[in-house]
Design a protein around this motif. Structure first.
Motif, PDB file in Angstrom:
ATOM      1  N   ALA A 111       0.836  -1.201   0.000  1.00 60.25           N
ATOM      2  CA  ALA A 111       0.000   0.000   0.000  1.00 60.25           C
ATOM      3  C   ALA A 111       0.873   1.254   0.000  1.00 60.25           C
ATOM      4  CB  ALA A 111      -0.905   0.001   1.229  1.00 60.25           C
ATOM      5  N   LEU A 137      -8.169  -3.338   2.097  1.00 62.87           N
ATOM      6  CA  LEU A 137      -7.390  -2.732   1.022  1.00 62.87           C
ATOM      7  C   LEU A 137      -8.324  -2.133  -0.027  1.00 62.87           C
ATOM      8  CD1 LEU A 137      -4.353  -2.448   0.390  1.00 62.87           C
ATOM      9  CD2 LEU A 137      -4.555  -4.474  -1.062  1.00 62.87           C
ATOM     10  N   ASP A 139      -8.584   0.658  -3.641  1.00 60.58           N
ATOM     11  CA  ASP A 139      -7.886   1.507  -4.598  1.00 60.58           C
ATOM     12  C   ASP A 139      -8.206   2.959  -4.243  1.00 60.58           C
ATOM     13  OD1 ASP A 139     -10.324   2.358  -5.866  1.00 60.58           O
ATOM     14  OD2 ASP A 139     -10.275   0.619  -7.172  1.00 60.58           O
ATOM     15  N   LYS A 197      -2.871   2.131  -3.799  1.00 62.14           N
ATOM     16  CA  LYS A 197      -3.547   1.332  -2.780  1.00 62.14           C
ATOM     17  C   LYS A 197      -3.537   2.052  -1.435  1.00 62.14           C
ATOM     18  CE  LYS A 197      -2.160  -3.161  -4.759  1.00 62.14           C
ATOM     19  NZ  LYS A 197      -1.392  -4.404  -4.475  1.00 62.14           N
TER      20      LYS A 197
END
Length: 324
Positions: A111, A137, A139, A197
């Motif tokens: 990330a 997680l 986007d 991320k």
């Protein structure tokens, strides 16, 4: 291991500062650079910062003329040498393994930004919280959408830089808006859009001191309207990036905040601000009603347009039921 530059803006927080800095010094993650930015404090923060610098070679102290939180953070960013950047406010403190856990999470998920949960501290007592150590997680666009959306029950990013660990390349060149409160709004939107991320670690690692009163008796001033200005800037940014769906969510977030501020101005007897916000809401009635509002929000706006006084009474009942 990457170096983490931890920027600590400080202004007249001598009561809390030693606990704050000690919690950073004693991190289990040792490769850190601690930048203490004394923003023109008039209490003993100046001396406390200098004493800490003598004890730990990882500490850098900046003494500067008072310019506000954003200016202090910007001063820290200018000299930070770490591959990763973090922020801790001078009246808060952190758990000893905060950056070890966040760094591990960043490496495991690849990330660009990692966020932890926080613990509210009232009268030196930490509130009980639920945590799982799970990771979530997202986007960039999904994370930004969650941050701006109200009523979401899933794990979503918090609008605060102090709960996050950033790769420096993601925020390189970004600055906080000097002289404004709610300074994280545009900064974080730009940081998220630079990232691939964003990871949320469901672990309570940051301890946030609650010093203000409840929503029912806290003050309200024209300075609070900075948030609305920055929300408009965020919407403009998203439109310029051709992210129209996100821009509409940002616009909804803006008008929801205007309505909430109308209520706060009412109960705090900020008459001029109340009138200003009422005029803004009435002027944009057609646009607001045609936005993709949730059923609850649409009901609140309709209640306001039908009878503003009923909307205020309804909110009084709602916040009393929540114990605010």
């Amino acid at each position: 291991m990457d170096k983490i530059s931890i920027i600590v803006p400080i202004y007249n927080v001598e009561k809390y500062l030693e606990k704050c800095v000690s919690s950073i010094i004693n991190q289990t993650y040792k490769n850190i650079e601690i930048i203490l930015v004394d923003d023109g404090s008039t209490d003993n923060c100046y001396r406390i910062c200098d004493d800490f610098q003598k004890k730990d070679k990882r500490i850098i102290v900046i003494h500067k003329k008072n310019g506000g939180l954003s200016d202090a953070r910007n001063a820290g960013l200018q000299i930070a040498t770490g591959e990763l950047i973090a922020f801790v406010d001078g009246d808060d403190y952190i758990k000893k393994d905060m950056y070890e856990k966040m760094y591990t999470c960043m490496k495991n998920t690849n990330a660009d930004i990692v966020e932890c949960k926080c613990i509210n501290v009232r009268n030196e007592k930490e509130e009980i919280v639920n945590e799982s150590s799970k990771t979530y997680l997202y986007d960039a666009q999904a994370a930004l959408k969650l941050m701006m959306s109200s009523g979401q029950k899933i794990q979503k990013p918090r609008l605060s830089v102090w709960s996050k660990l950033f790769k420096k390349e993601i925020i390189d060149g970004l600055k906080f808006p000097v002289g404004k409160v709610h300074e994280d709004i545009v900064f974080e939107a730009k940081a998220f859009l630079n990232a691939d991320k964003i990871c949320i670690l469901d672990k309570c690692l940051y301890c946030y001191n609650i010093r203000e009163g409840s929503i029912m008796n806290s003050g309200f001033s024209k300075k609070d309207l900075d948030k609305l200005i920055l929300m408009q800037e965020r919407t403009k940014l998203l439109k310029e990036r051709k992210l129209n769906a996100l821009a509409e969510i940002s616009e909804i977030n803006y008008y929801e905040t205007v309505l909430r501020y109308y209520y706060l101005a009412s109960i705090n007897k900020a008459i001029n601000i109340k009138r200003q916000l009422e005029e803004l809401l009435k002027k944009n009635k057609h646009r607001i009603i045609n936005l993709k509002l949730s059923k609850t929000r649409k009901l609140e706006f309709k209640m306001f347009y039908f009878a503003p006084r009923i909307y205020i009474i309804w909110n009084n009942i709602k916040y009393r039921m929540r114990g605010a």
